[in-house]
Design a protein around this motif. Structure first.
Motif, PDB file in Angstrom:
ATOM      1  N   ASN A 297       7.003  -0.619  15.559  1.00 18.21           N
ATOM      2  CA  ASN A 297       7.396   0.678  15.322  1.00 18.21           C
ATOM      3  C   ASN A 297       8.807   0.711  15.679  1.00 18.21           C
ATOM      4  O   ASN A 297       9.354   0.337  16.856  1.00 18.21           O
ATOM      5  CB  ASN A 297       6.535   1.518  16.430  1.00 18.21           C
ATOM      6  CG  ASN A 297       6.825   2.904  16.232  1.00 18.21           C
ATOM      7  OD1 ASN A 297       7.858   3.408  16.066  1.00 18.21           O
ATOM      8  ND2 ASN A 297       5.774   3.768  16.204  1.00 18.21           N
ATOM      9  N   LEU A 298       9.568   1.180  14.780  1.00 15.44           N
ATOM     10  CA  LEU A 298      11.140   1.276  14.885  1.00 15.44           C
ATOM     11  C   LEU A 298      11.441   2.142  16.013  1.00 15.44           C
ATOM     12  O   LEU A 298      12.297   1.967  16.436  1.00 15.44           O
ATOM     13  CB  LEU A 298      11.697   1.685  13.514  1.00 15.44           C
ATOM     14  CG  LEU A 298      11.976   0.604  12.634  1.00 15.44           C
ATOM     15  CD1 LEU A 298      12.755   1.300  11.493  1.00 15.44           C
ATOM     16  CD2 LEU A 298      12.489  -0.758  13.006  1.00 15.44           C
ATOM     17  N   SER A 299      10.813   3.274  16.162  1.00 23.28           N
ATOM     18  CA  SER A 299      11.144   4.233  17.168  1.00 23.28           C
ATOM     19  C   SER A 299      11.100   3.766  18.692  1.00 23.28           C
ATOM     20  O   SER A 299      11.939   4.085  19.523  1.00 23.28           O
ATOM     21  CB  SER A 299      10.511   5.500  17.150  1.00 23.28           C
ATOM     22  OG  SER A 299       9.146   5.213  17.691  1.00 23.28           O
TER      23      SER A 299
ATOM     24  N   HIS B 198       0.939  -1.186  -0.052  1.00 24.86           N
ATOM     25  CA  HIS B 198       0.076  -0.038   0.066  1.00 24.86           C
ATOM     26  C   HIS B 198       0.852   1.270  -0.013  1.00 24.86           C
ATOM     27  O   HIS B 198       1.974   1.113   0.492  1.00 24.86           O
ATOM     28  CB  HIS B 198      -0.926  -0.138   1.375  1.00 24.86           C
ATOM     29  CG  HIS B 198      -2.155  -0.916   1.326  1.00 24.86           C
ATOM     30  ND1 HIS B 198      -3.419  -0.774   0.628  1.00 24.86           N
ATOM     31  CD2 HIS B 198      -2.142  -1.951   1.912  1.00 24.86           C
ATOM     32  CE1 HIS B 198      -3.838  -1.976   0.711  1.00 24.86           C
ATOM     33  NE2 HIS B 198      -3.403  -2.698   1.788  1.00 24.86           N
ATOM     34  N   SER B 199       0.485   2.485  -0.434  1.00 29.03           N
ATOM     35  CA  SER B 199       1.299   3.544  -0.475  1.00 29.03           C
ATOM     36  C   SER B 199       2.439   3.387  -1.074  1.00 29.03           C
ATOM     37  O   SER B 199       3.543   3.848  -0.398  1.00 29.03           O
ATOM     38  CB  SER B 199       1.225   4.353   0.797  1.00 29.03           C
ATOM     39  OG  SER B 199       0.049   4.294   1.521  1.00 29.03           O
ATOM     40  N   ALA B 200       2.455   2.759  -2.302  1.00 31.05           N
ATOM     41  CA  ALA B 200       3.657   2.259  -2.763  1.00 31.05           C
ATOM     42  C   ALA B 200       4.653   3.369  -3.453  1.00 31.05           C
ATOM     43  O   ALA B 200       5.942   3.144  -3.498  1.00 31.05           O
ATOM     44  CB  ALA B 200       3.620   1.278  -4.003  1.00 31.05           C
TER      45      ALA B 200
ATOM     46  N   VAL C 252      -1.569   2.841  -5.062  1.00 29.68           N
ATOM     47  CA  VAL C 252      -1.337   4.092  -4.812  1.00 29.68           C
ATOM     48  C   VAL C 252      -2.764   4.828  -5.002  1.00 29.68           C
ATOM     49  O   VAL C 252      -3.675   4.363  -5.525  1.00 29.68           O
ATOM     50  CB  VAL C 252      -0.749   4.845  -6.125  1.00 29.68           C
ATOM     51  CG1 VAL C 252       0.951   4.312  -6.102  1.00 29.68           C
ATOM     52  CG2 VAL C 252      -1.137   4.556  -7.416  1.00 29.68           C
ATOM     53  N   GLY C 253      -2.733   6.087  -4.314  1.00 30.10           N
ATOM     54  CA  GLY C 253      -4.017   6.730  -4.218  1.00 30.10           C
ATOM     55  C   GLY C 253      -4.230   7.847  -5.204  1.00 30.10           C
ATOM     56  O   GLY C 253      -5.143   8.605  -5.275  1.00 30.10           O
ATOM     57  N   ALA C 254      -3.347   7.987  -6.056  1.00 31.20           N
ATOM     58  CA  ALA C 254      -3.365   8.943  -7.132  1.00 31.20           C
ATOM     59  C   ALA C 254      -2.819   8.797  -8.773  1.00 31.20           C
ATOM     60  O   ALA C 254      -1.745   8.097  -8.467  1.00 31.20           O
ATOM     61  CB  ALA C 254      -2.815  10.456  -6.637  1.00 31.20           C
TER      62      ALA C 254
END
Ligand SMILES: NC(=O)c1ccc[n+]([C@@H]2O[C@H](COP(=O)([O-])OP(=O)(O)OC[C@H]3O[C@@H](n4cnc5c(N)ncnc54)[C@H](OP(=O)(O)O)[C@@H]3O)[C@@H](O)[C@H]2O)c1
Length: 345
Positions: free
Chosen positions: A283-285, A149-151, A174-176
């Motif tokens: 979550n890496l942080s 997603h969101s590639a 992608v979203g666009a």
């Protein structure tokens, strides 16, 4: 030194540029004169006051920023690897939106020869996230079919490339429409533009037996369907919730947030076992102190970069003073690659 300071959570107006006294490194630290600082969606979430590790490790006031490039100004007494003037990049837990930063020497890496300071600033966080998600958690194998997603974004563009390096068949979402060419150029085998195509009809057409791995940082908008489109022994990697954070003037709508929170799927252990599916999250942080992971991931990424197998994300550059414009752009959902702040005047 100058830095961007968020005194309290809120909209873009909370990103204030301030003068502070110069920093001094401790014995195992280096002081970097920052040339450029990578921008991550998590920085926007930090500004909104919704990023758990920002509250946990720093609180407010806070300077966002997880990655920088620049030159070593000085080193602590225990640091021999980096002399003043050495060009470097580093991964940080906050503090990157600044003209100076102090980091432990284990979080610093030589600037790759083929990268500009601006390109290097956009590399560590996105590439480490993609490497950890795809290779450490999901253990992608050659022949796997993966859905990203969101590639076209920062992490997404690295996931597509790492998928191809590993020998996977990669379907990017992608979203666009303007993002499709970006994802194709990154090597994706197919791209679904969900602004013009029905995402899941197209996803099913491209992989009738489901996906071995789905990488999803959307949150409520797609998590349920992502889970349903896993193949047997498929893995869903959850690493963000950006679709829940649509903002007005930089402030997310509370009602929408609450609704998305409520409709976020809770996965049943009975269903996981019966269907042979796994859900993984990270979550890496919160893993920042696990320096062995950082070293292993960055060494691998730098080798692929040097061998020409991996390209750093394309960057769009904003002056430090235009940080609010950069956050606005990232939250528009229309950007591709990475945004970076030019910190050196
Ligand atoms: N867990 C971790 O350790 C970790 C580390 C780094 C990043 N992340 C997460 O990875 C995701 C990507 O981060 P990134 O910095 O590389 O950002 P990015 O992908 O460059 O930008 C965000 C993308 O998300 C999509 N999107 C969907 N809803 C959105 C919304 N409400 N506002 C803005 N964008 C929206 C848009 O792409 P499309 O419309 O094309 O989908 C947009 O381009 C984020 O969720 C971030 O929190 C997690």
């Amino acid at each position: 030194m100058k830095k961007i300071v968020i005194h309290k959570p809120g909209g873009y107006e909370q990103l204030r540029i301030e003068e502070h006294t110069d920093l001094q490194p401790g014995p195992d630290e280096v002081l970097i004169d920052v040339t450029a600082s990578g921008i991550n969606f998590a920085d926007c979430v930090t500004r909104m006051g919704l990023y758990a590790s920002a509250k946990h490790y720093v609180g407010y006031p806070i300077t966002p920023g997880f990655e920088v490039s620049g030159t070593i100004r000085s080193s602590g007494t225990e640091v021999t690897a980096y002399t003043p003037g050495t060009p470097v990049m580093a991964i940080t837990r906050f503090g990157g939106y600044a003209t100076q930063i102090i980091v432990k020497h284990g979080q610093v890496f030589p600037l790759p020869e083929q990268l500009t300071f601006e390109a290097a600033a956009g590399l560590p966080a996105a590439s480490m996230t993609a490497w950890f998600a795809l290779l450490q958690l999901a253990h992608a194998q050659a022949g796997n079919t993966i859905l990203v997603h969101s590639a076209a974004g920062g992490v997404g563009s690295m996931l597509v490339q790492l998928g191809k390096i590993t020998g996977c068949r990669v379907v990017g979402v992608v979203g666009a429409a303007h993002k499709t060419a970006t994802v194709t150029a990154l090597g994706a085998d197919a791209v679904i533009d969900k602004s013009t195509q029905d995402l899941w009809t197209e996803a099913e057409r491209l992989a009738p037996d489901g996906y071995d791995i789905i990488l999803d940082a959307n949150g409520a908008a797609t998590l349920k369907q992502s889970y349903q489109h896993l193949a047997a022994v498929g893995k869903l990697v959850v690493y963000g919730f950006h679709s829940m954070l649509r903002t007005q003037h930089g402030i997310p709508g509370k009602l929408r947030l609450a609704w998305d929170y409520l409709r976020t799927p809770r996965f049943s252990p009975f269903d996981l076992t019966t269907k042979n599916r796994s859900v993984l999250g990270f979550n890496l942080s919160f893993l920042f102190d696990k320096t062995a992971i950082l070293q292993q991931g960055m060494q691998q990424i730098l080798q692929w970069l040097e061998a020409g197998k991996l390209q750093a994300p394309a960057v769009t550059i904003y002056p430090l003073e235009a940080v609010a414009d950069a956050h606005r752009a990232l939250e528009s959902g229309q950007t591709t690659g990475k945004l970076v702040l030019l910190c050196k005047s």
